[in-house]
Design an enzyme around this catalytic site. Structure first.
Site, PDB file in Angstrom:
ATOM      1  N   ASP A   9       0.854  -1.189   0.000  1.00 18.93           N
ATOM      2  CA  ASP A   9       0.000   0.000   0.000  1.00 18.93           C
ATOM      3  C   ASP A   9       0.887   1.235   0.000  1.00 18.93           C
ATOM      4  O   ASP A   9       2.082   1.167   0.303  1.00 18.93           O
ATOM      5  CB  ASP A   9      -0.913   0.006   1.226  1.00 18.93           C
ATOM      6  CG  ASP A   9      -1.868   1.189   1.238  1.00 18.93           C
ATOM      7  OD1 ASP A   9      -2.705   1.279   0.320  1.00 18.93           O
ATOM      8  OD2 ASP A   9      -1.769   2.048   2.136  1.00 18.93           O
ATOM      9  N   SER A  10       0.281   2.381  -0.284  1.00 21.30           N
ATOM     10  CA  SER A  10       1.009   3.639  -0.256  1.00 21.30           C
ATOM     11  C   SER A  10       1.373   4.058   1.158  1.00 21.30           C
ATOM     12  O   SER A  10       2.188   4.958   1.353  1.00 21.30           O
ATOM     13  CB  SER A  10       0.176   4.747  -0.911  1.00 21.30           C
ATOM     14  OG  SER A  10      -1.019   4.969  -0.169  1.00 21.30           O
ATOM     15  N   TYR A  41      -0.266   8.532  -2.731  1.00 22.67           N
ATOM     16  CA  TYR A  41      -0.119   8.252  -4.155  1.00 22.67           C
ATOM     17  C   TYR A  41      -1.144   8.999  -5.003  1.00 22.67           C
ATOM     18  O   TYR A  41      -0.944   9.223  -6.193  1.00 22.67           O
ATOM     19  CB  TYR A  41      -0.284   6.747  -4.426  1.00 22.67           C
ATOM     20  CG  TYR A  41       0.926   5.898  -4.131  1.00 22.67           C
ATOM     21  CD1 TYR A  41       2.049   6.395  -3.476  1.00 22.67           C
ATOM     22  CD2 TYR A  41       0.940   4.556  -4.509  1.00 22.67           C
ATOM     23  CE1 TYR A  41       3.143   5.587  -3.198  1.00 22.67           C
ATOM     24  CE2 TYR A  41       2.029   3.739  -4.253  1.00 22.67           C
ATOM     25  CZ  TYR A  41       3.132   4.253  -3.595  1.00 22.67           C
ATOM     26  OH  TYR A  41       4.209   3.453  -3.339  1.00 22.67           O
ATOM     27  N   GLY A  42      -2.273   9.352  -4.402  1.00 23.51           N
ATOM     28  CA  GLY A  42      -3.386   9.915  -5.158  1.00 23.51           C
ATOM     29  C   GLY A  42      -3.064  11.098  -6.047  1.00 23.51           C
ATOM     30  O   GLY A  42      -3.505  11.154  -7.199  1.00 23.51           O
ATOM     31  N   CYS A  72      -4.075  -0.839  -2.437  1.00 21.20           N
ATOM     32  CA  CYS A  72      -4.101   0.606  -2.652  1.00 21.20           C
ATOM     33  C   CYS A  72      -4.963   0.818  -3.887  1.00 21.20           C
ATOM     34  O   CYS A  72      -4.668   0.261  -4.945  1.00 21.20           O
ATOM     35  CB  CYS A  72      -2.686   1.134  -2.884  1.00 21.20           C
ATOM     36  SG  CYS A  72      -2.603   2.857  -3.436  1.00 21.20           S
ATOM     37  N   ASN A  73      -6.027   1.586  -3.740  1.00 23.24           N
ATOM     38  CA  ASN A  73      -6.934   1.791  -4.865  1.00 23.24           C
ATOM     39  C   ASN A  73      -6.262   2.505  -6.028  1.00 23.24           C
ATOM     40  O   ASN A  73      -6.480   2.171  -7.190  1.00 23.24           O
ATOM     41  CB  ASN A  73      -8.162   2.570  -4.405  1.00 23.24           C
ATOM     42  CG  ASN A  73      -9.118   1.729  -3.606  1.00 23.24           C
ATOM     43  OD1 ASN A  73     -10.083   1.183  -4.127  1.00 23.24           O
ATOM     44  ND2 ASN A  73      -8.870   1.603  -2.310  1.00 23.24           N
ATOM     45  N   THR A  74      -5.432   3.504  -5.731  1.00 24.75           N
ATOM     46  CA  THR A  74      -4.754   4.237  -6.793  1.00 24.75           C
ATOM     47  C   THR A  74      -3.836   3.317  -7.578  1.00 24.75           C
ATOM     48  O   THR A  74      -3.846   3.299  -8.820  1.00 24.75           O
ATOM     49  CB  THR A  74      -3.950   5.417  -6.211  1.00 24.75           C
ATOM     50  OG1 THR A  74      -4.815   6.264  -5.455  1.00 24.75           O
ATOM     51  CG2 THR A  74      -3.303   6.226  -7.317  1.00 24.75           C
ATOM     52  N   GLU A 151      -2.563   9.005   7.939  1.00 24.72           N
ATOM     53  CA  GLU A 151      -1.128   8.784   8.101  1.00 24.72           C
ATOM     54  C   GLU A 151      -0.586   9.457   9.358  1.00 24.72           C
ATOM     55  O   GLU A 151       0.419   9.033   9.925  1.00 24.72           O
ATOM     56  CB  GLU A 151      -0.367   9.272   6.868  1.00 24.72           C
ATOM     57  CG  GLU A 151      -0.592   8.426   5.631  1.00 24.72           C
ATOM     58  CD  GLU A 151       0.021   7.034   5.712  1.00 24.72           C
ATOM     59  OE1 GLU A 151       1.049   6.868   6.396  1.00 24.72           O
ATOM     60  OE2 GLU A 151      -0.533   6.105   5.082  1.00 24.72           O
ATOM     61  N   CYS A 183     -10.617   4.032  -1.017  1.00 24.76           N
ATOM     62  CA  CYS A 183      -9.210   4.151  -0.622  1.00 24.76           C
ATOM     63  C   CYS A 183      -9.096   3.352   0.661  1.00 24.76           C
ATOM     64  O   CYS A 183      -9.931   3.503   1.571  1.00 24.76           O
ATOM     65  CB  CYS A 183      -8.830   5.611  -0.391  1.00 24.76           C
ATOM     66  SG  CYS A 183      -7.180   5.820   0.325  1.00 24.76           S
ATOM     67  N   THR A 184      -8.098   2.497   0.759  1.00 23.20           N
ATOM     68  CA  THR A 184      -8.013   1.630   1.943  1.00 23.20           C
ATOM     69  C   THR A 184      -7.648   2.396   3.210  1.00 23.20           C
ATOM     70  O   THR A 184      -7.723   1.852   4.304  1.00 23.20           O
ATOM     71  CB  THR A 184      -7.003   0.484   1.719  1.00 23.20           C
ATOM     72  OG1 THR A 184      -5.784   1.010   1.178  1.00 23.20           O
ATOM     73  CG2 THR A 184      -7.575  -0.565   0.775  1.00 23.20           C
TER      74      THR A 184
END
Length: 270
Positions: A9-10, A41-42, A72-74, A151, A183-184
């Site tokens: 994931d990001s 990342y978005g 990560c969705n992105t 974050e 988005c996770t």
């Protein structure tokens, strides 16, 4: 069979998927990489996200995982097909499972999607939802302010609720009955999101469906762990290890206290 499931994931968002995998598949070893040094990342362009995802996969593949989960969705939206071409193990994303869950739950046919700028711009959820049902109406909105809150470990403050409420106000629609947390990171903010949207809107977290997909693929490939003992998980992050560990331990709770974990900071993404 005893090889790990690699989850990337990001940042800390993919821990929502890890928690569900631990619950559904308690004997599977997890190898997690959170790119906390380069999150989010978005806002990044697709080429950069693909480059980062390749770099992480190249690092994780040395551990010979039996599966890679792009939590990560992105990265799922822009990099999954590239990664599938580059590796010889199954690659699972989080967009199709989330879309499938929403189509199964909506009664009005109006589904909201919130995500990063990259995910929403890609139109990946629109495509996945319309592929499953042509009757679905999709209402999407990017919420770039959410990932930094997560974050920083800022999940439930007054400031967080105000930020979430303002971001979601344009989405409020009496006909919408499902909202995909695209988005996770966003399940960390589920309480604030639910309060902002109202109890009549069902929040769709793709983690549960993603874990089911992982289980199905492992069963079909005869790769389920055949040892009923608690595995030693490995967690990597590219940024501040103390902040990452604190958030991971708080989110995973009892599941991580009952399992041995190795925390590591690799030389990547710094």
């Amino acid at each position: 069979m005893q090889q790990a499931i690699a989850v990337l994931d990001s940042g800390v968002g993919g821990l929502t998927v890890v928690k569900e995998v631990m619950r559904q598949l308690p004997f599977e070893k997890i190898l997690y990489f959170g790119d906390t040094a380069r999150t989010p990342y978005g806002p990044r362009d697709a080429e950069e996200v693909i480059s980062f995802t390749r770099e992480i996969v190249d690092y994780l593949i040395q551990y010979q995982p039996k599966m890679i989960v792009i939590a990560c969705n992105t990265a799922t939206a822009v990099a999954m097909e590239d990664i599938r071409y580059r590796v010889n193990v199954p690659v699972v994303g989080v967009i199709n499972p989330g879309a499938r869950a929403a189509v199964g739950r909506t009664k009005t046919g109006v589904v909201g999607v919130i995500g990063t700028e990259g995910t929403i711009k890609s139109g990946a959820y629109d495509t996945a939802l319309k592929r499953l049902s042509s009757r679905i109406e999709v209402v999407s909105r990017a919420c770039p302010s959410f990932v930094p809150l997560v974050e920083d470990g800022n999940f439930r403050s007054i400031e967080t609720f105000r930020t979430v409420s303002e971001a979601l106000s344009p989405l409020r629609d009496p006909t919408m009955d499902c909202l995909i947390l695209g988005c996770t990171h966003y399940p960390f903010l589920a309480d604030c999101i639910s309060e902002a949207m109202g109890s009549e809107v069902v929040l769709i977290n793709s983690a549960e469906e993603t874990a089911r997909d992982i289980s199905t693929i492992l069963q079909e490939n005869n790769e389920m762990s055949d040892v009923e003992e608690v595995p030693v998980h490995q967690f990597f992050c590219s940024g501040d290890p103390r902040k990452f560990q604190d958030i991971a331990q708080a989110w995973l709770g009892e599941q991580i206290r009952l399992t041995p974990v190795v925390w590591q900071v690799p030389h990547i993404g710094a």
